[in-house]
Design an enzyme around this catalytic site. Structure first.
Site, PDB file in Angstrom:
ATOM      1  N   THR A 197       0.748  -1.210   0.068  1.00  0.00           N
ATOM      2  CA  THR A 197       0.053   0.185   0.030  1.00  0.00           C
ATOM      3  C   THR A 197       1.063   1.327   0.014  1.00  0.00           C
ATOM      4  O   THR A 197       2.118   1.139   0.471  1.00  0.00           O
ATOM      5  CB  THR A 197      -1.015  -0.025   1.167  1.00  0.00           C
ATOM      6  N   THR A 239       1.488   4.571   1.435  1.00  0.00           N
ATOM      7  CA  THR A 239       2.507   5.021   2.594  1.00  0.00           C
ATOM      8  C   THR A 239       3.544   3.879   3.072  1.00  0.00           C
ATOM      9  O   THR A 239       4.537   4.000   3.391  1.00  0.00           O
ATOM     10  CB  THR A 239       1.511   5.630   3.978  1.00  0.00           C
ATOM     11  N   CYS A 240       2.865   2.532   3.237  1.00  0.00           N
ATOM     12  CA  CYS A 240       3.601   1.527   3.944  1.00  0.00           C
ATOM     13  C   CYS A 240       4.919   1.325   2.663  1.00  0.00           C
ATOM     14  O   CYS A 240       5.918   1.002   3.134  1.00  0.00           O
ATOM     15  CB  CYS A 240       2.811   0.407   3.957  1.00  0.00           C
ATOM     16  N   SER A 241       4.538   1.143   1.545  1.00  0.00           N
ATOM     17  CA  SER A 241       5.775   0.971   0.440  1.00  0.00           C
ATOM     18  C   SER A 241       6.435   2.161   0.332  1.00  0.00           C
ATOM     19  O   SER A 241       7.691   2.007   0.013  1.00  0.00           O
ATOM     20  CB  SER A 241       5.092   0.299  -0.969  1.00  0.00           C
TER      21      SER A 241
END
EC number: 1.11.1.27
Length: 157
Positions: A45, A47-49
């Site tokens: 996703t 922000t996560c990546s």
């Protein structure tokens, strides 16, 4: 919700290794160790990546230099997805663990329901765990990314 000073609940997280699926108990992961754990709502996703995992990848050596035995990334995804995401992010220094049934996340009280978007997922957080006890817990407010960043955790160590 788990709080600072409390012990990590008994649970099992999974990892896909070259030897196949491996189950890790919370006792094996945290007993007699200093561990940084960060959790994301979903692998791959935005922000996560783009920020969360890359921050820990970039600072892994500095974090470990502070006496940290391991850095664990948890998501309510299966171990296959976590391995693929870790490989895509060059996360060799991070233990990429799947919480496929959300049992670990729910035991911590850090779950959230994203409804049709993804169902039960983890809130975004980072924590420092020493010998199975939470010594620092930074849980993000919804749709924020400030206090669970690798830089913040490095400073807290």
């Amino acid at each position: 919700m788990i709080e600072q000073g409390q012990s990590i609940p008994e649970s099992v997280l999974t990892e896909l290794t070259a030897d196949g699926m491996q189950n890790h108990t919370s006792e094996a992961l945290f007993a007699n160790k200093k561990v940084v754990v960060f959790a994301v709502p979903g692998a791959f996703t935005p922000t996560c990546s783009q920020a969360h995992l890359p921050g820990f990848v970039a600072l892994a050596d500095k974090i470990k230099a502070k006496g940290v035995d391991s850095i664990i990334c948890v998501s309510v995804n299966d171990a296959f997805v976590m391995k693929a995401w870790g490989d895509a992010q060059n996360a060799d220094e991070i233990l990429m663990l799947g919480d496929g049934d959300a049992s670990f996340t729910q035991a911590l009280g850090l779950d959230m329901d994203t409804a049709s978007f993804g169902g039960v997922r983890s809130q975004r957080y980072a924590m420092i765990v020493e010998n199975g006890v939470v010594t620092q817990l930074n849980v993000e407010a919804p749709k924020t990314f400030e206090i669970s960043k690798a830089e913040v955790i490095l400073e807290a160590l």
